[in-house]
Structure formats: C-alpha cells, structure tokens
Design an enzyme around this catalytic site. Structure first.
Site, PDB file in Angstrom:
ATOM      1  N   ALA A  66       0.862  -1.181   0.000  1.00 22.74           N
ATOM      2  CA  ALA A  66       0.000   0.000   0.000  1.00 22.74           C
ATOM      3  C   ALA A  66       0.898   1.230   0.000  1.00 22.74           C
ATOM      4  O   ALA A  66       2.057   1.168   0.430  1.00 22.74           O
ATOM      5  CB  ALA A  66      -0.876  -0.021   1.248  1.00 22.74           C
ATOM      6  N   GLY A 110       0.586  -5.032   1.010  1.00 29.36           N
ATOM      7  CA  GLY A 110      -0.634  -5.090   0.200  1.00 29.36           C
ATOM      8  C   GLY A 110      -0.397  -5.729  -1.166  1.00 29.36           C
ATOM      9  O   GLY A 110      -1.318  -6.288  -1.761  1.00 29.36           O
ATOM     10  N   GLU A 113      -0.634  -9.351  -0.560  1.00 27.14           N
ATOM     11  CA  GLU A 113      -2.053  -9.644  -0.284  1.00 27.14           C
ATOM     12  C   GLU A 113      -2.873  -9.626  -1.571  1.00 27.14           C
ATOM     13  O   GLU A 113      -3.758 -10.466  -1.771  1.00 27.14           O
ATOM     14  CB  GLU A 113      -2.597  -8.619   0.725  1.00 27.14           C
ATOM     15  CG  GLU A 113      -1.957  -8.786   2.097  1.00 27.14           C
ATOM     16  CD  GLU A 113      -2.305  -7.668   3.066  1.00 27.14           C
ATOM     17  OE1 GLU A 113      -2.067  -6.493   2.739  1.00 27.14           O
ATOM     18  OE2 GLU A 113      -2.826  -7.968   4.155  1.00 27.14           O
ATOM     19  N   GLU A 133       4.715  -5.223   7.174  1.00 22.20           N
ATOM     20  CA  GLU A 133       3.981  -4.139   7.845  1.00 22.20           C
ATOM     21  C   GLU A 133       4.451  -3.902   9.278  1.00 22.20           C
ATOM     22  O   GLU A 133       4.380  -2.791   9.789  1.00 22.20           O
ATOM     23  CB  GLU A 133       2.471  -4.450   7.850  1.00 22.20           C
ATOM     24  CG  GLU A 133       1.786  -4.315   6.499  1.00 22.20           C
ATOM     25  CD  GLU A 133       1.801  -5.604   5.679  1.00 22.20           C
ATOM     26  OE1 GLU A 133       2.618  -6.512   5.960  1.00 22.20           O
ATOM     27  OE2 GLU A 133       0.984  -5.692   4.737  1.00 22.20           O
TER      28      GLU A 133
HETATM   29  N1  CO8 Z   1       4.586   3.176  -0.841  1.00 20.24           N
HETATM   30  C1  CO8 Z   1       4.998   4.294  -1.458  1.00 20.24           C
HETATM   31  N2  CO8 Z   1       6.164   4.409  -2.096  1.00 20.24           N
HETATM   32  C2  CO8 Z   1       6.965   3.333  -2.117  1.00 20.24           C
HETATM   33  C3  CO8 Z   1       6.606   2.116  -1.503  1.00 20.24           C
HETATM   34  C4  CO8 Z   1       5.346   2.054  -0.857  1.00 20.24           C
HETATM   35  N3  CO8 Z   1       4.892   0.936  -0.277  1.00 20.24           N
HETATM   36  N4  CO8 Z   1       7.605   1.221  -1.685  1.00 20.24           N
HETATM   37  C5  CO8 Z   1       8.551   1.861  -2.390  1.00 20.24           C
HETATM   38  N5  CO8 Z   1       8.164   3.126  -2.667  1.00 20.24           N
HETATM   39  C6  CO8 Z   1       8.934   4.159  -3.375  1.00 20.24           C
HETATM   40  C7  CO8 Z   1      10.118   4.646  -2.552  1.00 20.24           C
HETATM   41  O1  CO8 Z   1       9.711   5.607  -1.610  1.00 20.24           O
HETATM   42  C8  CO8 Z   1      11.007   5.202  -3.629  1.00 20.24           C
HETATM   43  O2  CO8 Z   1      10.530   6.486  -3.982  1.00 20.24           O
HETATM   44  P1  CO8 Z   1      11.605   7.716  -4.169  1.00 20.24           P
HETATM   45  O3  CO8 Z   1      12.443   7.275  -5.343  1.00 20.24           O
HETATM   46  O4  CO8 Z   1      10.719   8.874  -4.482  1.00 20.24           O
HETATM   47  O5  CO8 Z   1      12.381   7.801  -2.904  1.00 20.24           O
HETATM   48  C9  CO8 Z   1      10.737   4.286  -4.819  1.00 20.24           C
HETATM   49  O6  CO8 Z   1       9.508   3.616  -4.544  1.00 20.24           O
HETATM   50  C10 CO8 Z   1      11.811   3.225  -4.970  1.00 20.24           C
HETATM   51  O7  CO8 Z   1      11.947   2.559  -3.722  1.00 20.24           O
HETATM   52  P2  CO8 Z   1      13.378   2.314  -3.010  1.00 20.24           P
HETATM   53  O8  CO8 Z   1      14.325   3.429  -3.349  1.00 20.24           O
HETATM   54  O9  CO8 Z   1      13.117   2.047  -1.580  1.00 20.24           O
HETATM   55  O10 CO8 Z   1      13.842   0.992  -3.790  1.00 20.24           O
HETATM   56  P3  CO8 Z   1      14.778  -0.160  -3.245  1.00 20.24           P
HETATM   57  O11 CO8 Z   1      15.071  -1.026  -4.417  1.00 20.24           O
HETATM   58  O12 CO8 Z   1      15.944   0.397  -2.478  1.00 20.24           O
HETATM   59  O13 CO8 Z   1      13.881  -0.977  -2.182  1.00 20.24           O
HETATM   60  C11 CO8 Z   1      11.851  -2.052  -1.390  1.00 20.24           C
HETATM   61  C12 CO8 Z   1      12.743  -1.651  -2.617  1.00 20.24           C
HETATM   62  C13 CO8 Z   1      12.586  -3.095  -0.575  1.00 20.24           C
HETATM   63  C14 CO8 Z   1      10.580  -2.634  -1.957  1.00 20.24           C
HETATM   64  C15 CO8 Z   1      11.571  -0.802  -0.549  1.00 20.24           C
HETATM   65  O14 CO8 Z   1      11.103   0.231  -1.378  1.00 20.24           O
HETATM   66  C16 CO8 Z   1      10.547  -1.009   0.552  1.00 20.24           C
HETATM   67  O15 CO8 Z   1      10.862  -1.585   1.580  1.00 20.24           O
HETATM   68  N6  CO8 Z   1       9.291  -0.540   0.323  1.00 20.24           N
HETATM   69  C17 CO8 Z   1       8.239  -0.616   1.321  1.00 20.24           C
HETATM   70  C18 CO8 Z   1       7.696  -2.003   1.431  1.00 20.24           C
HETATM   71  C19 CO8 Z   1       6.616  -2.038   2.501  1.00 20.24           C
HETATM   72  O16 CO8 Z   1       6.842  -1.744   3.646  1.00 20.24           O
HETATM   73  N7  CO8 Z   1       5.408  -2.450   2.073  1.00 20.24           N
HETATM   74  C20 CO8 Z   1       4.275  -2.552   2.986  1.00 20.24           C
HETATM   75  C21 CO8 Z   1       3.492  -1.286   2.965  1.00 20.24           C
HETATM   76  S1  CO8 Z   1       2.170  -1.281   4.147  1.00 20.24           S
HETATM   77  C22 CO8 Z   1       0.975  -2.210   3.427  1.00 20.24           C
HETATM   78  O17 CO8 Z   1       1.099  -2.664   2.337  1.00 20.24           O
HETATM   79  C23 CO8 Z   1      -0.251  -2.418   4.240  1.00 20.24           C
HETATM   80  C24 CO8 Z   1      -1.295  -3.106   3.411  1.00 20.24           C
HETATM   81  C25 CO8 Z   1      -2.586  -2.980   4.130  1.00 20.24           C
HETATM   82  C26 CO8 Z   1      -3.758  -3.122   3.170  1.00 20.24           C
HETATM   83  C27 CO8 Z   1      -3.845  -2.059   2.186  1.00 20.24           C
HETATM   84  C28 CO8 Z   1      -4.199  -0.739   2.752  1.00 20.24           C
HETATM   85  C29 CO8 Z   1      -4.391   0.321   1.708  1.00 20.24           C
END
Ligand code: CO8
Length: 259
Positions: A66, A110, A113, A133
């Site tokens: 998400a 998400g 999921e 999460e």
């Molecule tokens: N949301 C928004 N932006 C994101 C997300 C995200 N989940 N994941 C990555 N991005 C963005 C980063 O902020 C970055 O943006 P910018 O270039 O502007 O800084 C861009 O994507 C590239 O990401 P990274 O530079 O971090 O890329 P890496 O290759 O270094 O890392 C990862 C990749 C490992 C995937 C890393 O980005 C990461 O850990 N992302 C977050 C993963 C996460 O925590 N997901 C869970 C989110 S919570 C959730 O899903 C709850 C679900 C509940 C149901 C749904 C409710 C709506």
C-alpha cells in the site's frame, strides 16, 4: 476506458492483461490505483469474450505494498469511517472469472495480499514475497494474516509476519504460495499460455471450478464436497457438458458455447 495507474490490453481475443503502472513508486497501491483496478476487473468480468484475466506489474515490482505516504497521516476515524482498504480492495474477490497473478520482483505488504487474492500465482525467478507491515508499526490489513497461513501454514506465515523477512520464489513454491516459477523474461508468456488454456474451456465449467475450489476455504469438508457435487450435477444441464463429452467420445476437438 483510459486509466492513469494501470494499463490494460487483450491478448489472443480472450485474455485480459492488467498491468499495475506506478513504476516510480514500485507500483505502490493507492486509492486511485485500487479504484481503477476494480473498474478494469469488473469490465473484463462482464465481457463475454474474455475467459481469463492476468494481473501483473513491472520486472522490479509486482507491487511494493500500500502507498505508505498516502496512508501515513490517517487517523483511526479516517480509516474506519472511510472504510479504507475494504471499499475498493475487495472488488477482486467478486470477480467470477479466473485471475492469475504474474509476479516479478517485489510483492510486499498489500502487494503480497493482492497477489494472494488472485486465483493462483505464477512467479518469476526474481519474485520476493513479504508482509513487512510490522516494520511500519502496523499489521497486514488486506487479508495477509488470513490468506498467508492458509497458503504456507502457520509456521512460515508467523515467521514472515513477525520478522518481516521475505520469501524468494523457490521458497514460495516449496511452501505452496506460488504454482510455478519461470524465468523473468518468460513470465508473461507463461501466464498468457495458462490463461489461453483456461479460456479454451467452457466458461461455465471454469467459473464453477473456481467457485468450488474457493469454497474449500470457507467451509468444512462435508459442506464443501456437497457444494461441489451440486455444481457437478448442475453442469449436466449445459450444452458444454454434452459437447465436451461427445467430442471426447468421437475423438474431435470440442466447440464450447459457454452455454
Ligand atoms: N509506498 C509508497 N512508495 C513506495 C513504496 C510504498 N509501499 N515502496 C517503495 N516506494 C517508493 C520509494 O519511496 C522510492 O521512492 P523515491 O524514489 O521517491 O524515494 C521508490 O519507490 C523506490 O523505492 P526504493 O528506493 O526504496 O527501492 P529499493 O530497491 O531500495 O527498495 C523495497 C525496494 C525493498 C521494496 C523498498 O522500497 C521497501 O521496503 N518498500 C516498502 C515495502 C513495505 O513496507 N510495504 C508494505 C506497505 S504497508 C501495506 O502494504 C499495508 C497493506 C494494508 C492493506 C492495504 C491498505 C491500503
């Protein structure tokens, strides 16, 4: 219909492909994307010509979860009153035609999921699944704590949800989360091939098969088996059952009418 956060196309006249398309955010799932996804799924479900739907992302990410900045400021009241998540995340569950998730790269939070809400997952060799999460001070909110244990068992589900560790494609296949693993550059071809096979069968039988397998997760064994038997019996009222069995007996290819 024009979409801003997804792309759609039709392959072989029968297979709909929906591509999540927010590459800069690794396909983070925001409200606008989930609304468009729901609209596209419903439109393809209603289209008589479409036999199967594929949901995919980019090579680097199916979806990284998400959209974190979009939800970071939510209060409980915002989330609860706005029915955040359930409003447009549940649409996929109402789709009656098969939906295949073709997952390359990250399927996190998400994103994992969403993949699990599809009927089965074909993974590229670089796929990574996770429910991270807990690192954000929350828990999965779109079915992760329920579907993951059903797919991989309690031990691995607890491990992933509590430690936030990712599972690679090989482990995911061993654990039963994904049905097949293919090289990254073959992912879409493999998904399309599977979708074309499904689309070649009677749509009625395919929908009944999906409904019946899904029932296994909602009922006890006897109720599930009774449900299956009722649908099995009902299919003898279709043209396609007569056609399918006649074609077998007469050693010819069946022509299903979806009727
Ligand atoms: N949301 C928004 N932006 C994101 C997300 C995200 N989940 N994941 C990555 N991005 C963005 C980063 O902020 C970055 O943006 P910018 O270039 O502007 O800084 C861009 O994507 C590239 O990401 P990274 O530079 O971090 O890329 P890496 O290759 O270094 O890392 C990862 C990749 C490992 C995937 C890393 O980005 C990461 O850990 N992302 C977050 C993963 C996460 O925590 N997901 C869970 C989110 S919570 C959730 O899903 C709850 C679900 C509940 C149901 C749904 C409710 C709506």
């Amino acid at each position: 219909m024009r979409y801003e956060n997804i792309e759609t196309r039709i392959e072989g006249g029968k297979v709909a492909i929906i591509t999540l398309n927010r590459p800069k955010q690794l396909n983070a799932l925001n409200d606008a994307l989930m609304t468009e996804l729901g609209q596209a799924l419903q439109a393809f479900d209603a289209d008589e010509n479409i036999g199967c739907i594929i949901l995919t992302g980019s090579e680097k990410a199916f979806a990284a979860g998400a959209d974190i900045p979009a939800m970071a400021g939510y209060s409980f009241v915002d989330a609860y009153k706005g029915d955040y998540i359930t409003r447009n995340w549940e649409t996929i569950r109402s789709i009656r035609k098969p939906v295949i998730a073709a997952v390359s790269g990250y399927a996190l939070g998400g994103g994992c999921e969403l993949a699990m809400m599809c009927d089965f997952i074909i993974a590229a060799e670089n796929a990574k699944f996770g429910q991270p999460e807990i690192k954000l001070g929350v828990i999965p909110g779109a079915g992760g704590t329920q579907r993951l244990p059903r797919a991989v068992g309690k031990a691995k589900a607890m491990d992933m949800v509590l430690t936030a560790r990712m599972m690679d494609a090989q482990e995911a296949e061993r654990a039963g989360l994904v049905s097949r693993i293919v090289p990254v550059d073959k992912l879409l071809d493999e998904a399309i091939e599977a979708a074309l096979v499904i689309s070649s069968y009677s749509q009625i039988a395919v929908m009944a098969a999906k409904e019946s397998v899904n029932r296994a997760f909602e009922s006890g064994l006897s109720d599930g088996v009774t449900f299956e038997r009722r649908l099995f019996h009902a299919l003898f009222a279709t043209h396609d059952q007569k056609e399918g069995m006649d074609a077998f007996i007469n050693k010819r290819k069946p022509t299903f009418r979806n009727a």
